[in-house]
Structure formats: structure tokens, C-alpha cells
Design a protein around this motif. Sequence first.
Motif, short mmCIF file in Angstrom:
data_model
loop_
_atom_site.label_atom_id
_atom_site.label_comp_id
_atom_site.label_asym_id
_atom_site.label_seq_id
_atom_site.Cartn_x
_atom_site.Cartn_y
_atom_site.Cartn_z
N UNK A 1 0.81 -1.22 0.00
CA UNK A 1 0.00 0.00 0.00
C UNK A 1 0.85 1.28 0.00
N UNK A 2 1.85 1.32 0.84
CA UNK A 2 2.67 2.54 0.93
C UNK A 2 4.12 2.23 0.60
N UNK A 3 4.41 2.19 -0.71
CA UNK A 3 5.79 1.85 -1.08
C UNK A 3 6.79 2.88 -0.54
N UNK A 4 6.32 4.11 -0.32
CA UNK A 4 7.21 5.15 0.23
C UNK A 4 6.48 5.86 1.37
N UNK A 5 7.21 6.33 2.38
CA UNK A 5 6.57 7.11 3.44
C UNK A 5 5.91 8.37 2.86
N UNK A 6 4.93 8.90 3.55
CA UNK A 6 4.14 10.02 3.01
C UNK A 6 4.98 11.24 2.68
N UNK A 7 6.08 11.47 3.40
CA UNK A 7 6.85 12.69 3.16
C UNK A 7 7.87 12.54 2.02
N UNK A 8 7.91 11.35 1.42
CA UNK A 8 8.93 11.11 0.39
C UNK A 8 8.30 11.07 -1.00
N UNK A 9 8.94 11.75 -1.98
CA UNK A 9 8.41 11.70 -3.34
C UNK A 9 9.46 11.12 -4.30
N UNK A 10 8.95 10.49 -5.35
CA UNK A 10 9.84 9.88 -6.35
C UNK A 10 9.72 10.65 -7.66
N UNK A 11 10.87 10.90 -8.26
CA UNK A 11 10.90 11.61 -9.55
C UNK A 11 11.68 10.74 -10.53
N UNK A 12 11.16 10.62 -11.74
CA UNK A 12 11.82 9.78 -12.74
C UNK A 12 12.35 10.64 -13.88
N UNK A 13 13.62 10.47 -14.18
CA UNK A 13 14.26 11.24 -15.25
C UNK A 13 14.81 10.24 -16.25
N UNK A 14 14.59 10.51 -17.53
CA UNK A 14 15.09 9.59 -18.55
C UNK A 14 16.54 9.91 -18.92
N UNK A 15 17.34 8.85 -18.99
CA UNK A 15 18.69 8.98 -19.55
C UNK A 15 18.59 8.46 -20.98
N UNK A 16 18.55 9.35 -21.95
CA UNK A 16 18.24 8.90 -23.32
C UNK A 16 19.30 7.98 -23.91
N UNK A 17 20.57 8.18 -23.52
CA UNK A 17 21.63 7.33 -24.07
C UNK A 17 22.47 6.80 -22.92
N UNK A 18 22.95 5.57 -23.04
CA UNK A 18 23.77 4.99 -21.97
C UNK A 18 25.21 5.46 -22.14
N UNK A 19 25.51 6.65 -21.61
CA UNK A 19 26.86 7.21 -21.79
C UNK A 19 27.70 7.12 -20.53
#
Length: 300
Positions: free
Chosen positions: A92-110
Motif C-alpha cells: 500500500x505505501x511503497x514510500x513514506x508520506x513525506x517522500x516523493x519519487x521523480x523519474x528522469x530519462x537517460x536517453x543514451x547509456x553514456x
Amino acid sequence: MTRRIRKAVFPVAGLGTRFLPATKTVPKEMLPVIDRPLIQYAVDEAIDAGCDTLVFITNRYKHAVADYFDKAYELEDKLERAGKHEQLEMVRNPLPAHVRAIFVTQPEALGLGHAVLCAKEVVGDEPFAVLLPDDLIWNRGGASALKQMADHAEASGAGVIAVQNVPRDKTSSYGIVDIEGFSDRHGAIRNMVEKPRPEDAPSTLAVVGRYVLPPEIFASLENTGRGSGGEIQLTDAIADLIARGGRFDAYRFQGTRFDCGAHIGLIEATIRFALDHETLSEAARESMQRALDELGVAEN
Ligand code: G1P
């Protein structure tokens, strides 16, 4: 650099070729030790260190990582109806309420340096952590490795890099630091080299995948050309800051590191966690003993 770190960057865009064929569909960060994926251990460590913003540097093949931290309505509904409250709490709560997840794409594996540079806009002008989930660090009952490092960074104002001693014939698998000597657990870094040959290594102190970095690293990364393996290396960008007077400490953390980017490391972590597990330890011990007996290696 005196502020407490709040943001943690997780480079998770690697291909994980060592664990093929499993990693054809399962990202290596999702490989489990007992019942938790590697990424969960790293995330727990960042939260223990006081981070409230988790930045995942990912790519189009790694949806499973984002899904893992997302809500799973159908599963939750089923578990709720079945009265499976313990499992329900787990998902139900993969992360505590005060924590947020941000996803950034790395377009190339450099390379790792390039992955960290992808976090520039999200991190902004503050110190931050980098955690490589392959390196699972276990400090039974004590502060996590990153918490120890964050405390040191806060007290000293230096960038902090986790290190441990490795056999000289393994230096070409790691970033290697040259330090002035240790006082207690830390020592000022004079230079760093990415994956030197044993005969060229300035020491046998290897970088482990935990870093507390100043925001100046981004400008340095922007000017870092391709290094070892043809990739943009984080090690080179840190070495460049040090050469220009930046202060970085190597830190010998308390705890055991398992290199779960290699088969034997994942096996070791699984054995250790099983032997220490609340409900599995006895069965695990018996099973290991039986396996050793059956293979006739117990007395060797
Ligand atoms: C990376 C870093 C290296 C460090 C290692 C720790 O290498 O570039 O400096 O020693 O992580 O796990 P990789 O293992 O991604 O090749």
C-alpha cells in the motif's frame, strides 16, 4: 557545503547484462534478496539518511522500477477483500508520506557520470547523494552507510565518497582513491582514478556506490570527456573538482557491502539475509548444512 542532503539520485538505466537472461525483462535493480528488490534496500538507506526526494535515472526498458513505487489498485483491492492485511500494508505505501519519487530519462547509456548529470535540473543548487543499488550495504542494527556519510558531510562540509579495501588484482573494477591517510573513518582524497590496472593503481582503496556530492559536480560533469570504457565517468568529474581545490573525503563506513552486480555478491547477500531472517533463519541454516553435506564439502 554544510547543508543536510535531501535528494538522492539512483542511476538505474544500466542494462544488467551480467544477469541475463533474467535481466532481459527484469531490471537488475528489481532482483530480490529474499523478498525485497535491490532498489528497495537502497531507497531505505536514502530515507534513513534523511532524504525526501528520490530521483531515479531510468530508461524506456525500466518501467518495472516506476511501477514498483506506484499504487497497485487492483492488487490492493484483492488483498483487502481477502483480508490479507500484512501483505496489504507491504504494497500500500511503497514510500513514506513525506517522500516523493521523480523519474528522469537517460536517453543514451553514456556512463555513470552522464546518468548523474541527467539529475541536474531536479537537484539544483544543493548537496545530494548518489546510490548505486548494485551495492547493497548492510549494517545490522546501526545507522545506514549513507546516514553515516551524510552526518560526516554535514559536520565537515566536504564531499564524501564511500570506500573499502579490495585485493590489488581487482582495482580495474573500481574507482580507486589516493588519500593522505585516515583519521578515524575518513581521509582527504588527493586523487581518484577510474578502473586503473593493478600496476597503475595509487592504492587499493576502492569506491563503493555511495556518494555525497556538491552541486558543483554538474558543471564539472558537463566538461568531462569520455574516460574509462569510453563513458563519461563520475570519478573523472570528482577528480577534476579535487584538482581545482574541492574537498572530498574517503569514508570507511560501518557495515558489510555486497556487490550484487555480480553473481557471487547476490548469492552472499541472500545467504546472509536468510541466516539473519526472523522466520527463515533456522530453515536456511538447515538447508545450507544439508546442501554442504550432500555435496561432501562440509569437512573440506
Ligand atoms: C561504478 C563507478 C566506480 C565504483 C563502482 C562501485 O562502476 O564508476 O568508480 O567503484 O561503481 O560499485 P561500475 O561498477 O558501474 O562499473
